[in-house]
Write a protein that holds these residues in place. Structure first.
Motif, PDB file in Angstrom:
ATOM      1  N   ASN A 107      41.893  40.622  42.991  1.00 48.11           N
ATOM      2  CA  ASN A 107      41.660  41.132  44.348  1.00 48.11           C
ATOM      3  C   ASN A 107      42.761  40.713  45.310  1.00 48.11           C
ATOM      4  O   ASN A 107      43.230  41.519  46.119  1.00 48.11           O
ATOM      5  CB  ASN A 107      40.301  40.670  44.876  1.00 48.11           C
TER       6      ASN A 107
ATOM      7  N   LYS B 144      39.100  48.620  38.408  1.00 48.32           N
ATOM      8  CA  LYS B 144      38.448  47.999  39.584  1.00 48.32           C
ATOM      9  C   LYS B 144      39.498  47.461  40.547  1.00 48.32           C
ATOM     10  O   LYS B 144      39.335  47.505  41.765  1.00 48.32           O
ATOM     11  CB  LYS B 144      37.515  46.868  39.130  1.00 48.32           C
TER      12      LYS B 144
ATOM     13  N   HIS C 174      39.975  48.490  44.416  1.00 48.72           N
ATOM     14  CA  HIS C 174      40.056  47.508  45.510  1.00 48.72           C
ATOM     15  C   HIS C 174      41.320  47.756  46.338  1.00 48.72           C
ATOM     16  O   HIS C 174      41.266  47.739  47.579  1.00 48.72           O
ATOM     17  CB  HIS C 174      40.042  46.089  44.937  1.00 48.72           C
TER      18      HIS C 174
ATOM     19  N   LYS D  77      41.322  48.864  50.420  1.00 48.19           N
ATOM     20  CA  LYS D  77      42.081  48.095  51.428  1.00 48.19           C
ATOM     21  C   LYS D  77      43.237  48.918  52.013  1.00 48.19           C
ATOM     22  O   LYS D  77      43.539  48.823  53.203  1.00 48.19           O
ATOM     23  CB  LYS D  77      42.627  46.803  50.806  1.00 48.19           C
TER      24      LYS D  77
END
Length: 311
Positions: free
Chosen positions: A147, A203, A207, A211
């Motif tokens: 992330n 994933k 993410h 963002k």
């Protein structure tokens, strides 16, 4: 998006040899990472500008070619400066320098008014992140988790867009990340015996997209002109998950060789098992879509987003 900028630079990441380009006009391998045209060509053709777009670093570039648009993209580059270093390709910062050089050439040959016209009327497309997410993260994972690395890329992307805007670009479309965990090479490396999509990577891309979309919403308020987030993730994923709906037979392997790992120099005219008809495959090599897949993706994106970028 690269239409041949890597041909004359010292990198292993090239595609200017068969079977690349076998469905391109004249069956010529031009350095496009596909069997035929790539999205940059397809967009230019759909807009009635040109049938193909030249690479900025191409040796045959004439002053008049500059007016139709050129490609600065370099296959294998990314927002992270480490990405282009790892693969010895043209960094995003150098691509911006080439863009400045391009504007100087327009001024020299056609005058200041033409520069102004191009900056105000052209569509500028920023397409990056796959190489960062799929390759460079493996090197950066010592200092970032998935992330936080995606968020770092968004910071870099936002800076790039600001710089492009400062150079005068008024209509900027920024592509999302793609489901890079579903490209054949990632399935081979991380998908297990059944070669499933590598969901951790997907994933991470999602993410990044979430963002990036938020960051662009903020930048829209600060920058002059138009700024559009172009979400390609779901479009490509639907083609991969439901290939027969789009006329494809194979979505988990590329056309070149076994389709599981062949890429750039591993995909060559001596590679055995290469399929006879690339339009049956979503992917041409183990990483890049076929021209047919690019056509479908591009048509859908133009139908959805072009109205937001039109003047």
């Amino acid at each position: 998006m690269d239409t041949g900028n890597n041909n004359d630079i010292p990198t292993l990441l090239k595609s200017n040899f068969p079977p690349y380009g076998r469905d391109f006009p004249g069956a010529i391998p031009t350095g496009r990472f596909s069997d035929g045209k790539v999205p940059s060509d397809i967009i230019a053709e759909k807009l009635g500008i040109a049938k193909t777009l030249p690479p900025y670093l191409g040796s045959n570039l004439k002053p008049h070619d500059l007016l139709k648009g050129v490609i600065f993209a370099s296959g294998g580059s990314g927002y992270d400066p480490l990405t282009s270093k790892l693969l010895s390709v043209v960094s995003m910062s150098d691509q911006l320098k080439y863009f400045q050089e391009y504007l100087a050439k327009i001024k020299q040959h056609f005058g200041e008014e033409k520069v102004k016209f191009i900056l105000e009327k052209s569509v500028f497309l920023v397409v990056s992140s796959s190489n960062d997410l799929a390759e460079t993260y493996l090197v950066r994972s010592i200092e970032y988790n998935r992330n936080s690395y995606a968020e770092y890329l968004v910071e870099l992307a936002s800076e790039f867009i600001k710089e492009l805007s400062e150079l005068g670009a008024k209509n900027i479309g920024v592509f999302s990340g793609v489901p890079v965990g579903c490209v054949p090479a990632q399935r081979t490396l991380f998908g297990g015996f059944k070669r499933k999509c590598y969901e951790k990577l997907n994933k991470m891309a999602l993410h990044f997209n979430s963002k990036l979309s938020s960051s662009l919403d903020t930048l829209k308020k600060e920058l002059p002109g138009k700024l559009v987030f172009i979400d390609v993730y779901d479009t490509l994923l639907d083609i991969i998950k439901n290939p027969t709906n789009y006329g494809f037979k194979v979505a988990d392997k590329g056309c070149c060789g076994t389709g599981k790992i062949e890429l750039v120099e591993l995909c060559n005219k001596f590679t055995p098992f290469t399929c006879s008809n690339a339009s049956t495959h979503v992917f041409f090599d183990s990483y890049h879509p076929s021209e047919k897949a690019y056509q479908i993706i591009t048509d859908k994106l133009l139908a959805k987003y072009l109205k937001y970028l039109n003047n």
